[in-house]
Motif scaffolding. Sequence first.
Motif, PDB file in Angstrom:
ATOM      1  N   GLN A  35       0.846  -1.185   0.000  1.00  0.00           N
ATOM      2  CA  GLN A  35       0.000   0.000   0.000  1.00  0.00           C
ATOM      3  C   GLN A  35       0.889   1.245   0.000  1.00  0.00           C
ATOM      4  O   GLN A  35       1.871   1.317   0.745  1.00  0.00           O
ATOM      5  N   PRO A  36       0.552   2.227  -0.828  1.00  0.00           N
ATOM      6  CA  PRO A  36       1.374   3.437  -0.863  1.00  0.00           C
ATOM      7  C   PRO A  36       1.245   4.222   0.442  1.00  0.00           C
ATOM      8  O   PRO A  36       0.213   4.160   1.128  1.00  0.00           O
ATOM      9  N   TYR A  37       2.316   4.932   0.791  1.00  0.00           N
ATOM     10  CA  TYR A  37       2.273   5.802   1.966  1.00  0.00           C
ATOM     11  C   TYR A  37       1.346   6.979   1.701  1.00  0.00           C
ATOM     12  O   TYR A  37       1.164   7.390   0.555  1.00  0.00           O
ATOM     13  N   PRO A  38       0.738   7.551   2.741  1.00  0.00           N
ATOM     14  CA  PRO A  38      -0.078   8.757   2.546  1.00  0.00           C
ATOM     15  C   PRO A  38       0.775   9.888   1.971  1.00  0.00           C
ATOM     16  O   PRO A  38       1.991   9.936   2.173  1.00  0.00           O
ATOM     17  N   THR A  39       0.115  10.782   1.264  1.00  0.00           N
ATOM     18  CA  THR A  39       0.799  11.936   0.681  1.00  0.00           C
ATOM     19  C   THR A  39       0.253  13.210   1.312  1.00  0.00           C
ATOM     20  O   THR A  39      -0.787  13.197   1.971  1.00  0.00           O
ATOM     21  N   GLY A  40       0.936  14.297   1.088  1.00  0.00           N
ATOM     22  CA  GLY A  40       0.530  15.580   1.646  1.00  0.00           C
ATOM     23  C   GLY A  40       1.174  15.796   3.001  1.00  0.00           C
ATOM     24  O   GLY A  40       2.173  15.166   3.346  1.00  0.00           O
ATOM     25  N   THR A  41       0.576  16.656   3.782  1.00  0.00           N
ATOM     26  CA  THR A  41       1.097  16.996   5.103  1.00  0.00           C
ATOM     27  C   THR A  41       0.307  16.224   6.151  1.00  0.00           C
ATOM     28  O   THR A  41      -0.859  16.520   6.393  1.00  0.00           O
ATOM     29  N   CYS A  42       0.959  15.238   6.755  1.00  0.00           N
ATOM     30  CA  CYS A  42       0.302  14.403   7.762  1.00  0.00           C
ATOM     31  C   CYS A  42       0.732  14.768   9.177  1.00  0.00           C
ATOM     32  O   CYS A  42       0.147  14.284  10.144  1.00  0.00           O
ATOM     33  N   THR A  43       1.751  15.603   9.313  1.00  0.00           N
ATOM     34  CA  THR A  43       2.227  16.088  10.603  1.00  0.00           C
ATOM     35  C   THR A  43       2.501  17.575  10.473  1.00  0.00           C
ATOM     36  O   THR A  43       3.114  18.011   9.498  1.00  0.00           O
ATOM     37  N   ALA A  44       2.024  18.361  11.454  1.00  0.00           N
ATOM     38  CA  ALA A  44       2.230  19.807  11.432  1.00  0.00           C
ATOM     39  C   ALA A  44       2.394  20.314  12.863  1.00  0.00           C
ATOM     40  O   ALA A  44       2.009  19.640  13.821  1.00  0.00           O
ATOM     41  N   SER A  45       2.957  21.501  12.990  1.00  0.00           N
ATOM     42  CA  SER A  45       3.132  22.144  14.300  1.00  0.00           C
ATOM     43  C   SER A  45       1.973  23.098  14.563  1.00  0.00           C
ATOM     44  O   SER A  45       1.543  23.825  13.657  1.00  0.00           O
ATOM     45  N   PHE A  46       1.497  23.082  15.807  1.00  0.00           N
ATOM     46  CA  PHE A  46       0.448  23.990  16.246  1.00  0.00           C
ATOM     47  C   PHE A  46       0.838  24.557  17.606  1.00  0.00           C
ATOM     48  O   PHE A  46       1.569  23.908  18.365  1.00  0.00           O
ATOM     49  N   GLU A  47       0.325  25.731  17.921  1.00  0.00           N
ATOM     50  CA  GLU A  47       0.564  26.338  19.224  1.00  0.00           C
ATOM     51  C   GLU A  47      -0.061  25.471  20.311  1.00  0.00           C
ATOM     52  O   GLU A  47      -1.178  24.974  20.151  1.00  0.00           O
ATOM     53  N   VAL A  48       0.671  25.280  21.412  1.00  0.00           N
ATOM     54  CA  VAL A  48       0.132  24.546  22.551  1.00  0.00           C
ATOM     55  C   VAL A  48      -1.119  25.282  23.035  1.00  0.00           C
ATOM     56  O   VAL A  48      -1.140  26.506  23.121  1.00  0.00           O
ATOM     57  N   GLY A  49      -2.186  24.534  23.309  1.00  0.00           N
ATOM     58  CA  GLY A  49      -3.459  25.104  23.747  1.00  0.00           C
ATOM     59  C   GLY A  49      -4.456  25.300  22.622  1.00  0.00           C
ATOM     60  O   GLY A  49      -5.644  25.506  22.876  1.00  0.00           O
ATOM     61  N   THR A  50      -4.002  25.228  21.375  1.00  0.00           N
ATOM     62  CA  THR A  50      -4.893  25.375  20.224  1.00  0.00           C
ATOM     63  C   THR A  50      -5.808  24.162  20.109  1.00  0.00           C
ATOM     64  O   THR A  50      -5.372  23.029  20.300  1.00  0.00           O
ATOM     65  N   THR A  51      -7.066  24.384  19.798  1.00  0.00           N
ATOM     66  CA  THR A  51      -7.991  23.287  19.524  1.00  0.00           C
ATOM     67  C   THR A  51      -8.058  23.108  18.013  1.00  0.00           C
ATOM     68  O   THR A  51      -8.354  24.052  17.282  1.00  0.00           O
ATOM     69  N   VAL A  52      -7.751  21.902  17.570  1.00  0.00           N
ATOM     70  CA  VAL A  52      -7.724  21.579  16.146  1.00  0.00           C
ATOM     71  C   VAL A  52      -8.869  20.614  15.856  1.00  0.00           C
ATOM     72  O   VAL A  52      -9.025  19.603  16.533  1.00  0.00           O
ATOM     73  N   THR A  53      -9.689  20.950  14.856  1.00  0.00           N
ATOM     74  CA  THR A  53     -10.767  20.060  14.432  1.00  0.00           C
ATOM     75  C   THR A  53     -10.428  19.478  13.063  1.00  0.00           C
ATOM     76  O   THR A  53      -9.662  20.065  12.298  1.00  0.00           O
ATOM     77  N   PHE A  54     -11.019  18.334  12.774  1.00  0.00           N
ATOM     78  CA  PHE A  54     -10.684  17.608  11.553  1.00  0.00           C
ATOM     79  C   PHE A  54     -11.920  17.316  10.719  1.00  0.00           C
ATOM     80  O   PHE A  54     -13.006  17.112  11.249  1.00  0.00           O
ATOM     81  N   THR A  55     -11.691  17.260   9.414  1.00  0.00           N
ATOM     82  CA  THR A  55     -12.709  16.845   8.464  1.00  0.00           C
ATOM     83  C   THR A  55     -12.118  15.705   7.652  1.00  0.00           C
ATOM     84  O   THR A  55     -11.009  15.834   7.118  1.00  0.00           O
ATOM     85  N   ALA A  56     -12.830  14.600   7.570  1.00  0.00           N
ATOM     86  CA  ALA A  56     -12.409  13.466   6.753  1.00  0.00           C
ATOM     87  C   ALA A  56     -13.318  13.412   5.532  1.00  0.00           C
ATOM     88  O   ALA A  56     -14.547  13.477   5.658  1.00  0.00           O
ATOM     89  N   THR A  57     -12.727  13.308   4.363  1.00  0.00           N
ATOM     90  CA  THR A  57     -13.473  13.269   3.113  1.00  0.00           C
ATOM     91  C   THR A  57     -13.049  12.041   2.320  1.00  0.00           C
ATOM     92  O   THR A  57     -11.892  11.950   1.887  1.00  0.00           O
TER      93      THR A  57
END
Length: 135
Positions: A74-96
């Motif tokens: 199976q191919p590895y995922p592409t794009g940005t799968c890891t990123a830096s965010f400020e501590v305390g930030t709430t990050v929400t996700f959308t899966a498509t």
Amino acid sequence: MRKNRNGAWRATGVVTALVTAAAIASVAPAQAQSTAQLSAWVSDGWGGGTITSQPAGINCHQSAWDPYGSNEPQPYPTGTCTASFEVGTTVTFTATPDSGSYINDGPTPNPVTIHTGYNFTWVMFCPSEGLCSAG
């Protein structure tokens, strides 16, 4: 350095500088980590799709894969799968899901409040027809 009356050298300036530096270091607050890494893991459900984050940073795509149609892994995922965010930030996700796939589970957890250390979310896409590795 200066020579005293007895002919001995004194290192007054050096000692003063070292003591001052030690005093400043002991009262200076430790810098808290201001950012931390967040990773999106797209599991091997054999379907395809993309997970994105808000605020922007994660945009990770997994292509659908037929484990019986090829000897290739199976191919590895592409794009940005890891990123830096400020501590305390709430990050929400959308899966498509891609055409021909559906979301079997996730994103979990959603949302994620960034803290120092390991932060993650995951999602599993499965093919609309055929087998899904989740059974």
